[in-house]
Scaffold this motif. Structure first.
Motif, mmCIF file in Angstrom:
data_model
loop_
_atom_site.group_PDB
_atom_site.id
_atom_site.type_symbol
_atom_site.label_atom_id
_atom_site.label_comp_id
_atom_site.label_asym_id
_atom_site.label_seq_id
_atom_site.Cartn_x
_atom_site.Cartn_y
_atom_site.Cartn_z
ATOM 1 N N TYR A 94 -1.234 -29.032 -26.671
ATOM 2 C CA TYR A 94 0.043 -29.008 -27.107
ATOM 3 C C TYR A 94 0.220 -28.877 -28.131
ATOM 4 C CZ TYR A 94 1.895 -30.354 -22.470
ATOM 5 O OH TYR A 94 1.798 -30.860 -20.778
ATOM 6 N N TYR A 95 0.623 -28.252 -28.708
ATOM 7 C CA TYR A 95 1.395 -27.887 -29.837
ATOM 8 C C TYR A 95 3.195 -27.906 -30.349
ATOM 9 C CZ TYR A 95 -2.409 -24.891 -29.233
ATOM 10 O OH TYR A 95 -3.771 -24.141 -28.765
ATOM 11 N N CYS A 96 1.815 -28.190 -31.911
ATOM 12 C CA CYS A 96 3.820 -28.476 -32.652
ATOM 13 C C CYS A 96 4.083 -28.213 -33.543
ATOM 14 C CB CYS A 96 3.753 -30.641 -33.141
ATOM 15 S SG CYS A 96 4.461 -30.745 -34.234
ATOM 16 N N ALA A 97 5.557 -28.173 -33.495
ATOM 17 C CA ALA A 97 5.725 -26.658 -34.121
ATOM 18 C C ALA A 97 6.891 -27.443 -34.738
ATOM 19 C CB ALA A 97 6.298 -25.783 -34.025
ATOM 20 N N ALA A 98 7.250 -26.894 -36.353
ATOM 21 C CA ALA A 98 8.319 -26.253 -37.475
ATOM 22 C C ALA A 98 8.993 -25.259 -37.860
ATOM 23 C CB ALA A 98 7.690 -27.066 -38.609
ATOM 24 N N SER A 99 10.428 -25.478 -38.010
ATOM 25 C CA SER A 99 11.144 -23.833 -37.994
ATOM 26 C C SER A 99 12.245 -24.505 -39.239
ATOM 27 C CB SER A 99 11.644 -24.299 -36.450
ATOM 28 O OG SER A 99 12.802 -22.371 -36.831
ATOM 29 N N ASN A 100 13.001 -23.373 -39.849
ATOM 30 C CA ASN A 100 13.811 -23.361 -40.445
ATOM 31 C C ASN A 100 14.631 -23.376 -40.217
ATOM 32 O OD1 ASN A 100 11.910 -24.234 -42.941
ATOM 33 N ND2 ASN A 100 10.760 -22.080 -42.664
ATOM 34 N N VAL A 101 14.684 -22.774 -39.416
ATOM 35 C CA VAL A 101 16.134 -22.538 -38.259
ATOM 36 C C VAL A 101 17.027 -24.466 -37.949
ATOM 37 C CG1 VAL A 101 17.517 -21.626 -35.918
ATOM 38 C CG2 VAL A 101 15.394 -20.816 -36.791
ATOM 39 N N ASN A 102 18.077 -24.343 -38.001
ATOM 40 C CA ASN A 102 19.170 -25.328 -38.571
ATOM 41 C C ASN A 102 19.822 -25.512 -37.142
ATOM 42 O OD1 ASN A 102 19.721 -27.469 -39.804
ATOM 43 N ND2 ASN A 102 22.239 -26.479 -39.693
ATOM 44 N N THR A 103 19.092 -25.363 -36.068
ATOM 45 C CA THR A 103 19.517 -25.496 -34.406
ATOM 46 C C THR A 103 18.385 -25.909 -33.875
ATOM 47 O OG1 THR A 103 21.036 -25.520 -32.882
ATOM 48 C CG2 THR A 103 19.998 -23.608 -33.722
ATOM 49 N N VAL A 104 18.621 -26.144 -33.294
ATOM 50 C CA VAL A 104 16.797 -26.691 -31.890
ATOM 51 C C VAL A 104 16.866 -25.118 -31.450
ATOM 52 C CG1 VAL A 104 17.993 -29.025 -31.089
ATOM 53 C CG2 VAL A 104 18.931 -27.415 -29.376
ATOM 54 N N VAL A 105 15.688 -24.663 -31.297
ATOM 55 C CA VAL A 105 15.178 -23.497 -30.443
ATOM 56 C C VAL A 105 14.308 -23.096 -29.729
ATOM 57 C CG1 VAL A 105 16.143 -22.452 -32.948
ATOM 58 C CG2 VAL A 105 13.730 -23.095 -33.083
ATOM 59 N N THR A 106 14.206 -22.530 -28.842
ATOM 60 C CA THR A 106 12.625 -22.527 -28.082
ATOM 61 C C THR A 106 12.464 -21.328 -27.567
ATOM 62 O OG1 THR A 106 14.369 -20.803 -26.186
ATOM 63 C CG2 THR A 106 14.525 -23.310 -26.420
ATOM 64 N N ARG A 107 12.352 -20.334 -28.658
ATOM 65 C CA ARG A 107 11.588 -18.804 -28.945
ATOM 66 C C ARG A 107 10.445 -19.669 -29.512
ATOM 67 N NH1 ARG A 107 15.622 -17.732 -31.147
ATOM 68 N NH2 ARG A 107 14.611 -16.798 -33.154
ATOM 69 N N THR A 108 9.213 -19.535 -29.992
ATOM 70 C CA THR A 108 8.310 -19.679 -30.008
ATOM 71 C C THR A 108 7.676 -18.631 -31.406
ATOM 72 O OG1 THR A 108 6.411 -17.588 -29.163
ATOM 73 C CG2 THR A 108 6.343 -19.560 -28.701
ATOM 74 N N ASN A 109 8.625 -17.224 -32.275
ATOM 75 C CA ASN A 109 8.625 -16.558 -33.135
ATOM 76 C C ASN A 109 10.348 -17.119 -34.176
ATOM 77 O OD1 ASN A 109 10.698 -15.717 -32.103
ATOM 78 N ND2 ASN A 109 10.444 -13.436 -32.016
ATOM 79 N N ALA A 110 10.497 -18.275 -33.783
ATOM 80 C CA ALA A 110 11.125 -18.993 -33.822
ATOM 81 C C ALA A 110 10.218 -19.626 -34.799
ATOM 82 C CB ALA A 110 13.005 -19.565 -33.480
ATOM 83 N N TYR A 111 9.771 -20.331 -35.522
ATOM 84 C CA TYR A 111 8.665 -21.606 -35.408
ATOM 85 C C TYR A 111 7.784 -20.585 -36.804
ATOM 86 C CZ TYR A 111 10.583 -24.353 -32.730
ATOM 87 O OH TYR A 111 11.681 -25.682 -31.621
ATOM 88 N N ASP A 112 8.082 -20.809 -37.860
ATOM 89 C CA ASP A 112 7.490 -21.103 -38.531
ATOM 90 C C ASP A 112 5.594 -21.621 -39.811
ATOM 91 O OD1 ASP A 112 10.718 -21.397 -39.947
ATOM 92 O OD2 ASP A 112 9.592 -19.588 -40.335
ATOM 93 N N TYR A 113 5.587 -22.435 -39.068
ATOM 94 C CA TYR A 113 4.303 -23.416 -39.182
ATOM 95 C C TYR A 113 4.251 -24.591 -37.374
ATOM 96 C CZ TYR A 113 7.125 -23.476 -43.642
ATOM 97 O OH TYR A 113 7.196 -22.984 -44.488
ATOM 98 N N TRP A 114 2.631 -23.733 -37.588
ATOM 99 C CA TRP A 114 2.671 -24.991 -36.093
ATOM 100 C C TRP A 114 0.840 -25.367 -36.471
ATOM 101 C CZ3 TRP A 114 3.517 -23.228 -31.268
ATOM 102 C CH2 TRP A 114 4.515 -22.140 -31.346
ATOM 103 N N GLY A 115 1.091 -26.470 -35.817
ATOM 104 C CA GLY A 115 -0.224 -27.568 -35.660
ATOM 105 C C GLY A 115 -1.516 -27.039 -34.902
ATOM 106 N N GLN A 116 -2.321 -27.757 -35.061
ATOM 107 C CA GLN A 116 -4.053 -26.801 -34.125
ATOM 108 C C GLN A 116 -3.784 -27.196 -32.613
ATOM 109 O OE1 GLN A 116 -3.959 -30.010 -35.341
ATOM 110 N NE2 GLN A 116 -4.813 -31.213 -33.633
ATOM 111 N N GLY A 117 -2.870 -28.071 -32.549
ATOM 112 C CA GLY A 117 -2.732 -28.174 -30.516
ATOM 113 C C GLY A 117 -3.511 -28.936 -30.323
ATOM 114 N N THR A 118 -3.415 -30.191 -29.730
ATOM 115 C CA THR A 118 -4.236 -31.296 -28.638
ATOM 116 C C THR A 118 -4.195 -30.676 -27.497
ATOM 117 O OG1 THR A 118 -3.880 -34.321 -28.876
ATOM 118 C CG2 THR A 118 -2.278 -32.722 -28.844
ATOM 119 N N GLN A 119 -4.804 -31.493 -26.928
ATOM 120 C CA GLN A 119 -5.517 -31.550 -25.024
ATOM 121 C C GLN A 119 -4.526 -32.480 -24.846
ATOM 122 O OE1 GLN A 119 -6.898 -28.172 -23.813
ATOM 123 N NE2 GLN A 119 -6.288 -29.313 -21.740
#
Length: 124
Positions: A94-119
């Motif tokens: 499971y990955y956490c991600a942050a987006s500069n888009v000013n609404t909820v988004v589902t596309r991975t390419n809309a997210y600018d920053y990603w965590g390293q993930g947790t199993q």
């Protein structure tokens, strides 16, 4: 830049619960849309949940709707994913991600920053 660090993953039996946390640092957390994604072995990364910076707009994938709850605490710069009634098919990184888009988004390419993930592993 934004740094994201996930925690809370682990092994749980089917029907159990886990709570994931994602701590953000580096810039103003309050203006970021946050999301949770997951990736199972051999599969593409898929969207799970997203929350707007106000917390007022939330969106879930159908596969987790009714079982998972996303929330955020802007004072702590942290976003959470409460996962209940877990199933073996929820097993993934499971990955956490942050987006500069000013609404909820589902596309991975809309997210600018990603965590390293947790199993997260759910046993049957």
């Amino acid at each position: 830049q934004v740094q994201l660090v996930e925690s809370g993953g682990g092994l749980v039996q089917a029907g159990g619960s886990l709570r994931l946390s994602c701590a953000a640092s580096g810039r103003t957390f309050t203006r970021l849309t946050m999301g949770w994604f997951r990736q199972a072995p051999g599969k593409e990364r898929e969207f799970a949940a997203s929350i707007s910076w106000t917390g007022l707009t939330i969106y879930y994938a159908d596969s987790v709707k009714g079982r998972f709850t996303i929330s955020r605490d802007n004072a702590k710069s942290t976003v959470y994913l409460q996962m209940n009634s877990l199933k073996p098919e929820d097993t993934a990184v499971y990955y956490c991600a942050a987006s500069n888009v000013n609404t909820v988004v589902t596309r991975t390419n809309a997210y600018d920053y990603w965590g390293q993930g947790t199993q997260v592993t759910v046993s049957s």
